[in-house]
Design an enzyme around this catalytic site. Structure first.
Site, PDB file in Angstrom:
ATOM      1  N   GLU A 193       0.835  -1.218   0.000  1.00  0.00           N
ATOM      2  CA  GLU A 193       0.000   0.000   0.000  1.00  0.00           C
ATOM      3  C   GLU A 193       0.865   1.262   0.000  1.00  0.00           C
ATOM      4  OE1 GLU A 193      -2.757  -0.416   3.262  1.00  0.00           O
ATOM      5  OE2 GLU A 193      -4.109  -1.587   2.015  1.00  0.00           O
ATOM      6  N   GLU A 387      -5.219  -8.494  -0.807  1.00  0.00           N
ATOM      7  CA  GLU A 387      -5.895  -8.286   0.480  1.00  0.00           C
ATOM      8  C   GLU A 387      -7.374  -8.038   0.242  1.00  0.00           C
ATOM      9  OE1 GLU A 387      -4.353  -5.329   3.138  1.00  0.00           O
ATOM     10  OE2 GLU A 387      -2.287  -5.828   2.655  1.00  0.00           O
TER      11      GLU A 387
HETATM   12  C1  BGP Z   1      -4.145  -2.930   5.180  1.00  0.00           C
HETATM   13  C2  BGP Z   1      -2.809  -3.541   5.553  1.00  0.00           C
HETATM   14  C3  BGP Z   1      -2.875  -4.885   6.188  1.00  0.00           C
HETATM   15  C4  BGP Z   1      -4.152  -5.170   6.977  1.00  0.00           C
HETATM   16  C5  BGP Z   1      -5.387  -4.493   6.412  1.00  0.00           C
HETATM   17  C6  BGP Z   1      -6.573  -4.550   7.341  1.00  0.00           C
HETATM   18  O1  BGP Z   1      -3.972  -1.561   5.158  1.00  0.00           O
HETATM   19  O2  BGP Z   1      -2.018  -3.667   4.376  1.00  0.00           O
HETATM   20  O3  BGP Z   1      -1.702  -4.995   6.956  1.00  0.00           O
HETATM   21  O4  BGP Z   1      -3.983  -4.931   8.315  1.00  0.00           O
HETATM   22  O5  BGP Z   1      -5.157  -3.159   6.090  1.00  0.00           O
HETATM   23  O6  BGP Z   1      -6.521  -3.409   8.168  1.00  0.00           O
HETATM   24  P1  BGP Z   1      -6.756  -3.563   9.727  1.00  0.00           P
HETATM   25  O7  BGP Z   1      -5.852  -4.665  10.171  1.00  0.00           O
HETATM   26  O8  BGP Z   1      -6.426  -2.245  10.309  1.00  0.00           O
HETATM   27  O9  BGP Z   1      -8.224  -3.926   9.870  1.00  0.00           O
END
Ligand code: BGP
Length: 487
Positions: A193, A387
């Site tokens: 990201e 993701e």
């Molecule tokens: C993205 C990241 C991941 C993951 C995901 C979910 O921004 O790349 O690492 O964590 O978000 O976010 P969160 O864990 O804050 O719910």
């Protein structure tokens, strides 16, 4: 060659994703240095949607991480102990039928301060063992070189990526990885990201506003982003040179945004949001800063220092595929009466047509298809969803975790993926976010669970760390076995 029964290609890479800083734990074992993630605390009982609140940062956090104090305040330091349990976890992923697993390498496990004379052999050996174990299960590694876990010492010394020296440190780290894992890993991502540097400059790039000269905060973030663009291109160059047949991807937070009304002002504001989101993939795929972004930076008085040759590097060493995260769509409005989503400025305004998760993320399967069509139409490059998933407060009832809501989330998103493929999108694979419950990136909570596998641990680190298959585990196993036919 398509699978005759369903839209998914014959060798579609079904799998899951985790990140070192959210899963491994062992934050200071076997020579690892502190990462920026080891300074991110957890604020108990904060409003679940108070995203920024959980990322609160202070000099105390930095001191705790550099000197190993107050472990209990820092959930990412313990993760889910994947560092010691990865063989059992990989066996569970293999039981589900995962064909690919996205993991990251913790840079500070390889170079504890980022500029050590020699790499840390124990760190190198850990990832070699991990990748060999994955291959034993016929699981393809998809490896992120930087996933919110750069060495904290580089942040302290240079204010992170603001300084050009960090480019050299990253390229050196990447080459050590390519040399050591060239026979084990062929799919690589450079920066997770890369756009999130604006939202979380410290976790993404080790940049702290208090270390910037007054009024230079925004400029420093763009300077850090430029250095990451150059570092990503140089790492792509070296990966292709060292690992024949390797494929390098960029990685974007796909923030597909809709206008709340057809009012031209709403449409223009939304267009600008989407142009901003494409900026990052434009540079890494088209090889140059887009003209509208360059003009916007000029109008804002933001001058990025480029070295001679930087623009040639960006143009010459573009990536092979585009990977992205997608959780939700966003809605933009210029009207003052539009209801904004509380506690998280990133989420924009509420979309009256969509449900939301307990953390306020608006659930939009069609938005995933829109994202796939948009990205493929713009770049005609292979895409990889690395993701996607639903963060939810799962609970155990009579020893089971009935997460039908997660099955519904994935089923509706897979249906849209299949439509996009049938309409011409080249999609390499899908790695769900959180193959297994891990520590949340944004809130540092364990409560925000994404996995097909439950981990017995609460927000404060209490629990046995036992792994439990959720209902969705068996469902995903069936989906993979049928290559997406049986949803
Ligand atoms: C993205 C990241 C991941 C993951 C995901 C979910 O921004 O790349 O690492 O964590 O978000 O976010 P969160 O864990 O804050 O719910």
């Amino acid at each position: 060659m398509k699978d005759t029964q369903s839209g998914f290609p014959e060798h579609f890479l079904w799998g899951g994703a985790i990140a070192a800083n959210q899963a491994e734990g062992a934050w200071n074992l076997d020579g690892k240095g502190p990462s920026v993630a080891d300074a991110i605390t957890y604020k108990a009982n904060l409003d679940l949607t108070n995203y920024e609140g959980h990322m609160a940062l202070s000099d105390q956090n930095i001191d705790d991480a550099l000197n190993g104090h107050n472990d209990a305040l820092y959930p990412k330091r313990r993760g889910i102990d994947f560092y010691h349990r990865y063989k059992d976890d990989l066996a569970l992923f293999a039981e589900m039928g995962c064909k690919v697993l996205r993991v990251s390498i913790a840079w500070a496990r390889i170079f504890p301060t980022g500029e050590d004379a020699e790499p840390n052999e124990a760190g190198l050996q850990f990832y070699e063992d991990l990748f060999r174990e994955m291959r034993k299960h016929q699981i393809e590694p998809l490896v992120t070189l930087s996933h919110y876990e750069m060495p904290l010492v580089l942040s302290e010394k240079y204010n992170g990526w603001v300084h050009r020296n960090v480019v050299d440190a990253f390229v050196r780290y990447s080459n050590v990885c390519f040399d050591r894992y060239k026979d084990l890993v062929r799919y690589w991502l450079t920066f997770n990201e890369i756009d999130s540097i604006h939202r979380h400059p410290f976790t993404t790039a080790g940049i702290r506003h208090e270390k910037s000269a007054p009024g230079r905060e925004t400029r420093d973030v763009y300077q850090g982003l430029h250095h990451q663009f150059v570092a990503s291109a140089l790492a792509t160059r070296d990966c292709h040179a060292k690992i024949p047949g390797s494929q390098v991807g960029c990685m974007l937070t796909k923030l597909t945004t809709y206008p709340r009304t057809c009012h031209p002002a709403d449409v223009e504001a939304t267009l600008k949001k989407n142009i901003e989101n494409y900026f990052y993939t434009d540079v890494q795929i088209r090889g140059a800063y887009p003209p509208l972004i360059k003009r916007d930076l000029e109008l804002r008085g933001i001058q990025i220092e480029m070295q001679p040759g930087d623009e040639d590097i960006l143009r010459q060493y573009t990536v092979d595929f585009l990977s992205f995260s997608y959780y939700m769509s966003l809605t933009e409005s210029t009207q003052p009466d539009a209801e904004r989503i509380a506690g998280n400025t990133v989420l924009g305004v509420k979309n009256p047509y969509l449900p939301a998760s307990e953390w306020g993320w608006q659930i939009d399967p069609v938005g995933l298809k829109i994202s796939l069509l948009e990205l493929y139409d713009r770049y005609q490059k292979p895409l990889f969803i690395v993701e996607n998933g639903l963060g939810a407060k799962d609970s155990i009832e009579d020893g089971k975790i009935h997460d039908g809501y997660r099955i519904d989330y994935f089923r509706s998103h897979f249906e849209q993926m299949e439509q996009a493929i049938n309409e011409g999108v080249e999609l390499m694979g899908f790695t769900s976010w959180g193959t297994i419950d891990i520590i949340s990136a944004g809130t540092s909570q364990m409560t925000k669970r994404y996995g097909f596998i439950y981990v017995d641990q609460d927000d404060d680190g209490n629990g046995s760390l036992a792994r439990l298959r959720k209902d969705s585990f068996w469902w995903y196993k069936k989906v993979i076995a049928s290559n997406g036919r049986d949803l």
